[in-house]
Design an enzyme around this catalytic site. Structure first.
Site, PDB file in Angstrom:
ATOM      1  N   TYR A   7       0.800  -1.295   0.201  1.00  0.00           N
ATOM      2  CA  TYR A   7      -0.061  -0.033   0.057  1.00  0.00           C
ATOM      3  C   TYR A   7       0.918   1.253   0.176  1.00  0.00           C
ATOM      4  O   TYR A   7       1.770   1.311   0.714  1.00  0.00           O
ATOM      5  CB  TYR A   7      -0.945  -0.132   1.438  1.00  0.00           C
ATOM      6  CG  TYR A   7      -1.560   1.226   1.437  1.00  0.00           C
ATOM      7  CD1 TYR A   7      -2.611   1.375   0.542  1.00  0.00           C
ATOM      8  CD2 TYR A   7      -1.449   2.168   2.363  1.00  0.00           C
ATOM      9  CE1 TYR A   7      -3.479   2.588   0.594  1.00  0.00           C
ATOM     10  CE2 TYR A   7      -2.107   3.306   2.408  1.00  0.00           C
ATOM     11  CZ  TYR A   7      -3.144   3.474   1.603  1.00  0.00           C
ATOM     12  OH  TYR A   7      -3.957   4.737   1.841  1.00  0.00           O
ATOM     13  N   ASP A  59      -1.247  -6.908   6.883  1.00  0.00           N
ATOM     14  CA  ASP A  59      -2.187  -6.152   6.674  1.00  0.00           C
ATOM     15  C   ASP A  59      -3.406  -6.740   6.043  1.00  0.00           C
ATOM     16  O   ASP A  59      -3.256  -7.038   4.411  1.00  0.00           O
ATOM     17  CB  ASP A  59      -1.616  -4.959   5.637  1.00  0.00           C
ATOM     18  CG  ASP A  59      -2.520  -3.843   5.361  1.00  0.00           C
ATOM     19  OD1 ASP A  59      -3.766  -3.875   5.462  1.00  0.00           O
ATOM     20  OD2 ASP A  59      -2.263  -2.533   5.027  1.00  0.00           O
TER      21      ASP A  59
END
Ligand SMILES: *Cc1c(COP(=O)(O)O)cnc(C)c1O
Length: 381
Positions: A98, A170
């Site tokens: 990300y 994540d």
């Protein structure tokens, strides 16, 4: 209890003073003490708030975790995890990370002497060859953004356990409905609750889930000391969003499949990246660690034209052109000009992130409308 029941009830009881079935929004900064230092577990709201406590218990239940901890954003949660480390410590992270996490690692924590390695985690030998006496943590993200690569959590946990490293996953893209990394041996699960958990594009929040008591105490200490904790209204919004998580995820997966299959069949579409296709390079791993394949899809145009991709994104009517994901409404993003614009063209093209790549967050509208929206937009280019 099964997932849907936990999503609705875990951590919540009718309010003891009124019987209100919904957890009240405890909009307070402080709590009255009976005598100095004697209170009901709540002293000051940066540390604890009852609305947040209910949410933390619910989130922990959904990830089969002992503890949950909420933050004012996903990045606030990620920040707390890195603060477990000391200067000189090293982290090995997924390369297709990300963008905000990559930015925080390289532009903030690198200056504090923490060393980050970014690597394609499909190559387990290469991951292990980077481990040295300074290595403290593996940082995984799966599926990845925007290339939808799947990282084998169990194999990486194996490496981490052998070398006594923490494994942090994540889990934002999968949500706890599709994947539970703690059950696979991970130590910390992180969520941007802004996405599927909240689910209605109306709140920014982050969360961590862990089983280990000591690790939880350390993270809660960091959260209270550094202060990135969320307010009661935001906690309420996520608590409310969670009550339909299982229903929404079912619809995201069903719509995702319909849209992915339509894209694959269209003559103007090049590659379609979705882990549910049997020829996706990591399909078998996805089948093993996920319960379904989700509603996140990336695709390219055969022409690979930047202008055509941009025109297509603008021609869509049900899909809105916007960053973020995981809400009830369908969104389209153009990574080359939006989320990944700061990465040089040559660098991003190495990972498959070409000019015409579009990323869809398929919402929970009727799938026929989503497919016909994409069809009419493709007809215009
Ligand atoms: C959005 C996102 C984050 C950051 O979360 P915020 O709530 O925006 O701070 C982290 N990881 C992933 C995978 C995300 O999609």
């Amino acid at each position: 209890m099964k997932f849907g029941t936990k999503a609705i009830h875990a951590g919540q009881q009718p309010d003891p003073s009124t019987g209100a079935i919904m957890t009240p929004i405890y909009q307070t900064s402080t709590y009255v003490q009976e005598s100095p230092g004697v209170h009901k577990g709540y002293a000051y709201a940066r540390g604890k708030n009852p609305t947040r406590t209910a949410l933390e218990h619910c989130l922990a239940a959904l990830e089969n975790a002992k503890h949950g901890l909420c933050f004012s954003s996903g990045m606030g949660a990620a920040d707390a995890v890195i603060k477990l480390l000391r200067p000189g410590d090293e982290v090995i992270a997924t390369d297709d990370l990300y963008g905000g996490t990559y930015r925080m690692f390289t532009k903030i924590f690198a200056h504090y002497g923490i060393v980050f390695h970014f690597i394609d985690m499909h190559d387990l030998q290469k991951v292990e060859s980077l481990v040295n006496s300074k290595t403290k943590m593996l940082w995984l993200e799966t599926p990845t953004n925007p290339m939808m690569k799947i990282i084998d959590i169990v194999s990486l946990v194996g490496i981490a356990k052998k070398h006594q490293l923490l494994t942090m996953v994540d889990n934002t893209f999968a949500s706890p409905y599709l994947q539970n990394p703690l059950d696979m041996g991970a130590d910390i699960v992180m969520h941007s609750a802004t996405k599927y958990l909240g689910g209605h594009s109306d709140v920014v929040m982050g969360a961590l889930m862990v089983n280990d008591d000591k690790l939880f105490e350390q993270l809660a200490f960091i959260a209270n000391s550094c202060g990135a904790t969320p307010g009661p209204m935001d906690s309420f919004l996520v608590l409310r969003g969670l009550k339909t998580l299982h229903l929404r995820m079912k619809a995201h997966c069903e719509n995702g499949k319909a849209v992915a299959e339509f894209l694959l069949s269209h003559p103007k579409v090049g590659k379609v990246y979705w882990p549910g296709f049997p020829n996706h390079p990591n399909h078998e791993v996805a089948k093993k660690q996920m319960r379904d394949f989700g509603g996140m899809i990336s695709f390219t145009l055969k022409s690979d034209s930047f202008e055509e991709a941009s025109k297509l994104a603008q021609a869509l009517k049900v899909f809105s052109l916007a960053e973020s994901l995981g809400g009830v409404e369908s969104l389209v993003g153009h990574p080359a000009s939006m989320t990944h614009a700061s990465i040089p063209k040559e660098e991003r093209e190495k990972t498959g992130l070409v000019d015409s790549l579009l990323r869809l967050s398929v919402g929970v509208e009727d799938k026929e409308d989503l497919v016909s929206d994409i069809k009419q937009a493709l007809d215009k280019i």
